[in-house]
Design an enzyme around this catalytic site. Structure first.
Site, PDB file in Angstrom:
ATOM      1  CB  THR A   1     -46.565 -13.816 -18.752  1.00 27.77           C
ATOM      2  OG1 THR A   1     -45.800 -14.686 -19.592  1.00 27.77           O
ATOM      3  CG2 THR A   1     -47.305 -14.636 -17.707  1.00 27.77           C
ATOM      4  CE  LYS A   2     -43.880 -15.220 -24.240  1.00 28.56           C
ATOM      5  NZ  LYS A   2     -42.592 -15.669 -23.712  1.00 28.56           N
ATOM      6  CG  ASN A   3     -43.956  -6.706 -23.183  1.00 30.13           C
ATOM      7  OD1 ASN A   3     -43.576  -7.666 -22.506  1.00 30.13           O
ATOM      8  ND2 ASN A   3     -43.313  -5.553 -23.198  1.00 30.13           N
TER       9      ASN A   3
END
Ligand SMILES: *Cc1c(COP(=O)(O)O)cnc(C)c1O
Length: 358
Positions: free
Chosen positions: A181-183
């Site tokens: 879910t990180k950039n």
């Protein structure tokens, strides 16, 4: 709040090609994809060394171990950043103390840490929270004057930039996470440590693989097994070129929410400019339960990042602290949906729900 299947569908061809290269190469750990990705990320961040590891928390643990000066025992951190630095520092064998965060940036600043820099503090961890590369030039200088090292946690701020440099290029070492879910997300776990210090880089490289200086020869204590595998490295290498465009889209989403919230009871934190990569769309309100209820009625899910500050987590067993800003934010913050694959229509639905609060 998030739908990872959309980004995977968008990137399907790219990812299939990347993973096919791994299958064809026969390398599965510490191979050519890993080497290329380390190089590509170092270039992107403008730092001289990047070391791939198995997660963002591992990256923090190894960076803290390497950064801690001889004879010091304690890490100073914010208590509002999800507990990762605390977990890592404790696994590294150190104590953790907390300073309060600034009311505007929600991050540690020179002013909020100065009274807390006792002689036992050897490392300060700065978390660039929610995507905001906080201005830390003065803080780093203050720490260095006292022989304290700075580790930047960039798990939420990869790609953020100021004229002086990118997130991850200001501290003695920096860390990031490639949790999906990180950039910049992998298709599983991953993380990295970045540094301009060749000696620190060599030590992290040894620590991530048992403390080995060469095969089966353990040179330093505190080793772990924490490698970035070839599949994840290939995925990340394929996705890195999209990062800036996806960060733009995230900023645009938050700008819509800020506009919709104007004059109402929600204060949506802005994410304007290259120093903010809009990892999360966070809003503050004194009427959180009521607001979450109305948003839910409009079909908008929300979350809280993070509900319990580190110094109040039973499992962290911290000494008592008084951190008024940290405590107030924990009681008032809520996160709105913010990921680049949200459709324009979904963003409008969130904006309508925000306007219904007024
Ligand atoms: C996600 C995150 C981490 C931890 O990363 P993992 O890869 O899940 O271990 C650390 N710090 C911050 C600020 C994060 O958001």
């Amino acid at each position: 709040m998030n739908d990872l299947s959309r980004g995977i569908r968008r990137d399907r061809e790219l990812l299939t090609l990347a993973m096919t290269q791994v299958l064809d190469s026969g390398w599965v750990v510490l191979g050519p994809q890993h080497d290329s990705f380390q190089k590509a990320l170092a270039e992107y961040l403008g730092v001289s060394h990047v070391i791939g590891v198995a997660s963002g928390t591992d990256a923090l643990e190894l960076a803290i171990k390497v950064a801690m000066p001889e004879g010091r025992t304690t890490v100073l951190s914010a208590a509002n950043a999800g507990g990762y630095a605390t977990t890592a520092a404790r696994r590294a064998g150190f104590r953790v103390r907390y300073a309060d965060v600034d009311f505007e940036s929600l991050c540690l600043t020179e002013a909020t840490i100065s009274a807390a820099l006792t002689a036992d503090i050897g490392v300060v961890v700065i978390t660039h929270l929610y995507g905001n590369l906080t201005d830390i030039g003065g803080l780093v200088a203050l720490c260095h004057e006292r022989g304290i090292r700075v580790v930047e946690d960039c798990a939420q701020a990869i790609g953020a930039r100021r004229p002086e440099g990118a997130a991850g290029s200001f501290g003695d070492l920096s860390t990031t996470s490639f949790y999906p879910t990180k950039n910049l997300g992998a298709l599983g776990d991953g993380g990295a440590v970045a540094t301009n210090n060749a000696a620190f880089a060599a030590k992290v490289t040894q620590l991530r693989q048992y403390g080995w200086v060469s095969k089966y020869r353990v040179a330093i204590a505190g080793g772990a097994n924490s490698r970035l595998d070839e599949i994840q490295a290939a995925v990340l290498l394929a996705r890195l070129p999209q990062l800036d465009a996806l960060n733009d889209r995230r900023r645009w989403i938050i700008a819509q929410y800020v506009a919709a919230a104007a004059g109402g009871p929600l204060r949506v934190l802005p994410a304007v400019g290259e120093h903010h990569v809009a990892h999360l769309a966070v809003a503050l309100t004194a009427r959180r339960d009521e607001v979450r209820g109305v948003l839910a009625e409009h079909g908008v899910s929300t979350d809280i990042h993070f509900p319990v500050p580190d110094h109040e987590q039973p499992g962290f067993n911290a000494e008592p602290h008084s951190l008024p800003n940290t405590e107030e934010f924990a009681g008032q913050s809520l996160s709105l949906p913010c990921f680049p694959e949200l459709t324009d229509e979904e963003i409008l639905t969130v904006c309508k729900a925000i306007r219904a609060l007024a």
